[in-house]
Design an enzyme around this catalytic site. Structure first.
Site, PDB file in Angstrom:
ATOM      1  N   LYS A  43      36.896  42.297  30.951  1.00  0.00           N
ATOM      2  CA  LYS A  43      36.638  42.405  29.515  1.00  0.00           C
ATOM      3  C   LYS A  43      35.805  41.250  28.969  1.00  0.00           C
ATOM      4  CE  LYS A  43      38.373  46.285  28.467  1.00  0.00           C
ATOM      5  NZ  LYS A  43      37.583  47.314  27.780  1.00  0.00           N
ATOM      6  N   SER A 258      46.242  48.014  36.871  1.00  0.00           N
ATOM      7  CA  SER A 258      45.147  48.986  36.904  1.00  0.00           C
ATOM      8  C   SER A 258      44.364  48.850  38.208  1.00  0.00           C
ATOM      9  CB  SER A 258      44.226  48.821  35.694  1.00  0.00           C
ATOM     10  OG  SER A 258      43.523  47.611  35.766  1.00  0.00           O
TER      11      SER A 258
END
Ligand code: PMP
Length: 296
Positions: A43, A258
């Site tokens: 991110k 994830s």
């Protein structure tokens, strides 16, 4: 040579060959270790690009507070970059995210607002939109689910890196949250490596795999575009957790939930091919999940 700002260290993360979890000699599984970004996740790339594009477009200046709804990592990245650039940052997050994420955001000096965990990231997003609507001149709303610069950051950044690091790739696997990662990478690969199959990983239900969500059942922002994805693979929380734990114990790769889901998809793909190169995006590190059921 020194770098002037911490965010200049974003990107150029290592691509690491996995050896123990995928033992077939004719199949190469390469892990893109995004935990190596300074804010600890993929991110960082999207946060920096969205923020700098907003500065360039004149949408963001120091009079405004950066506002975002996040499952955690985007909040950490914006808080880090915001601190280095001298912006105030307000992060809205579901209560259900790990304690480490909440602590990291506060440690980086941002204001944290928590919403009900039952509503997941969608609840946080609703609250952030409300805050923005009440005071639109005070905030710059990053809006990662709908901001095309989220996907553009990956189109210009990680996708180019991957093409340089592994010129011939048969499968590219990425988890789906906002879809920024998969849309940005897929768009570039369609242009420069059209034979690479793009595989999207989604949780079979709920928000149990932090960072991922199911665009068909939970919620999808404007960045989600199914046409970029050649194949969807569903992962359960249990399957994702098992593969995260295996990565730590067998490869020394301490990764988050994830990443486990993406590795589960890599297992599925490698079971049905005889040879080839598979890239798996591992979005963050396991450190942020040490207090959660993943590693406790
Ligand atoms: N994994 C983790 C840990 C994440 O924080 C995110 C972002 N929510 C993703 C995967 C999914 O990435 P994207 O939002 O680009 O689809």
């Amino acid at each position: 040579m020194f770098k002037k700002y911490i965010f200049e260290a974003i990107g150029n993360t290592p691509l690491i060959k996995m050896k123990k979890m995928f033992m077939d000699e004719k199949i190469e599984v390469l892990a893109k270790t995004e935990s190596r970004n300074p804010g600890g996740s993929i991110k960082d790339r999207a946060a920096l690009f969205m923020l700098e594009m907003a500065e360039k477009k004149g949408e963001l200046d120091k009079k405004k507070t950066i506002l975002e709804a996040t499952s955690g990592n985007m909040g950490i990245s914006l808080s880090m970059i915001g601190a280095a650039k001298g912006y105030r940052v307000k992060v809205v997050m579901s209560e259900g995210v790990s304690d480490e994420r909440k602590a990291l955001i506060k440690a980086l000096g941002a204001e944290l607002i928590l919403t009900s965990s039952e509503l997941g990231t969608e609840g946080a997003l609703r609250e952030a939109k409300y805050i923005f609507k009440m005071n639109p001149d005070k905030y710059w709303f990053a809006d990662q689910f709908n901001n095309p610069d989220n996907a553009n950051s990956h189109y210009y950044g990680i996708a180019e890196e991957l093409l340089a690091q592994s010129p011939e790739t048969d499968f590219l696997i990425a988890g789906i949250g906002t879809s920024g990662t998969i849309s940005g990478i897929a768009r570039k690969f369609r242009e420069k490596s059209p034979d690479t199959k793009i595989v999207g990983v989604i949780p079979d239900r709920g928000y149990g795999i932090h960072g991922l969500q199911n665009p068909f059942h939970d919620f999808a922002g404007e960045l989600f575009n199914g046409k970029y994805v050649d194949e969807f693979i569903y992962a359960s929380k249990e399957e994702a957790f098992k593969l995260s734990r295996d990565a730590a114990k067998k490869e020394g790769l301490l990764v988050g939930m994830s990443s486990g889901a993406a590795l589960f998809a890599a297992k599925k793909i490698t079971q049905k091919i005889q040879r080839g190169t598979v890239i798996v995006i591992l979005p963050d590190s396991g450190e942020k999940y040490l207090s959660t059921e993943l590693f406790r």
